[in-house]
Design an enzyme around this catalytic site. Sequence first.
Site, PDB file in Angstrom:
ATOM      1  N   LYS A   1      77.424 -12.295 -55.313  1.00  0.00           N
ATOM      2  CA  LYS A   1      77.261 -13.657 -55.833  1.00  0.00           C
ATOM      3  C   LYS A   1      75.826 -13.963 -56.304  1.00  0.00           C
ATOM      4  CE  LYS A   1      81.014 -16.017 -53.440  1.00  0.00           C
ATOM      5  NZ  LYS A   1      81.394 -17.231 -52.721  1.00  0.00           N
TER       6      LYS A   1
ATOM      7  N   ASP B   1      82.536 -23.163 -55.448  1.00  0.00           N
ATOM      8  CA  ASP B   1      82.788 -23.231 -53.997  1.00  0.00           C
ATOM      9  C   ASP B   1      82.531 -24.653 -53.467  1.00  0.00           C
ATOM     10  OD1 ASP B   1      83.532 -20.563 -53.594  1.00  0.00           O
ATOM     11  OD2 ASP B   1      81.460 -19.915 -53.345  1.00  0.00           O
TER      12      ASP B   1
END
Length: 285
Positions: free
Chosen positions: A66, A102
Site C-alpha cells: 500500500k 479504506d
Amino acid sequence: MTHRLGIIGYPIEHSISPVFQQAALDHLGIDATYEKWEVTSEEVGDFVTRLRAPDAWGINITLPHKQAVVPLLDEVDEWATTAGAVNTIVNHHGRLIGHNTDGPGFLESLLVETGYDPKGTRALILGAGGAARGIMLALIRGGVDSLVIANRTLERADTLSKLSIENGVNCESVPISGDPLTEAALSADLIVNCTSVGMSHGPDEYGSPLSADQIPATAIVNDVVYNPLETPLIREAQTAEATTLGGLHMLVYQGALSFQMWTGQDPPVAVMLEAATKEMASRGA
Ligand SMILES: NC(=O)c1ccc[n+]([C@@H]2O[C@H](COP(=O)([O-])OP(=O)(O)OC[C@H]3O[C@@H](n4cnc5c(N)ncnc54)[C@H](OP(=O)(O)O)[C@@H]3O)[C@@H](O)[C@H]2O)c1
C-alpha cells in the site's frame, strides 16, 4: 473489449475481493473480470506500469504494497496522501491515480448500517497498527470530538495519540487492560476493535478485548476483524445490548467505493455483501 480489474498483495490467496467484485460486475452486466495476483515487492514496479494499458481499469492493493505503490503513480488523492497509503489505483486514459477508500469505506459502512456520524462523538480505538491509524484519521476527518487509543504496546498508542492531537482532536492513550480502559469504554459512543484479537488463526483467536460489563448499551461496537463473521467481541457487545457491526461491512464498502471509481456506476452493495458473506460462510467463518 473485456476490461481487467483485480487485487495485488503478498500473500493474496485469502482475499475475498474477487468474489464480491465479480458478483457486482456480473450483476450489472459489465464486461470486466476481477482477479487476484500474488505480486512480490520486486515485481510491483513492472506490474503497476502495465496498468496504463487501455484494457486495465485499475486494481486494489493490499498488504504489503500500500505504501510502495505511491511513488509509482501520476497523482494521489487527498485521502491517500493523508493515510500515506493507496488501496485503489484507477487508470485514467494512461494516467494512474491513487486513492484510499479504506477510511471512507469505514465511515460509510457505519453511517449506512448503524446511522453513526462521528461529529461530536467520543470514540475508543482498540489497537494501534495500520488499521487503527487509518480509522483514527477517518474519524478525525469525520469530526469526532475526542479519542482514546488503547494498545498492548503503549508507545504505539502514544504515537497515534500525538498524531491525533496534531490534527486538532483531543486524544488519550491507555493500556489495553485495567481501569483506564474500562472508563474509556463505558463513556464511548463508538468502540472499534483494530487489534488482531478474536481473529481466526490469529494471536488470541478466542479472546475479546472487552467483556460485556465494560460495554455500554448505548455504544456502537464495530469489530474490523471479519474472520470469524461473529467475533468474541461482537458476542460480548450483543450481551451488553449494544449496536454491533462486523468487519465484513468495512471490507465490502471500501471495495464498493473502488468499484464506483473504476466503472462510474453505483455499486450494488447488497449483492456484494451477500456474495462476501456466502464466501466467508463457505470458508467456515
Ligand atoms: N475489515 C477490514 O476491511 C479490515 C481492514 C484492515 C484490517 N483488518 C483487520 O484488522 C486487524 C488488524 O490489522 P492491522 O493491519 O492493523 O494489523 P497490525 O498493524 O499488525 O496491528 C495489529 C494490532 O493488534 C494488536 N495485537 C496483536 N496481537 C495482540 C494480542 N494478543 N493482544 C492484544 N493486542 C494484540 C497489536 O498490538 P501491539 O502494537 O502491541 O503489537 C496491534 O495494535 C486484522 O485482524 C485485520 O484482518 C480488517
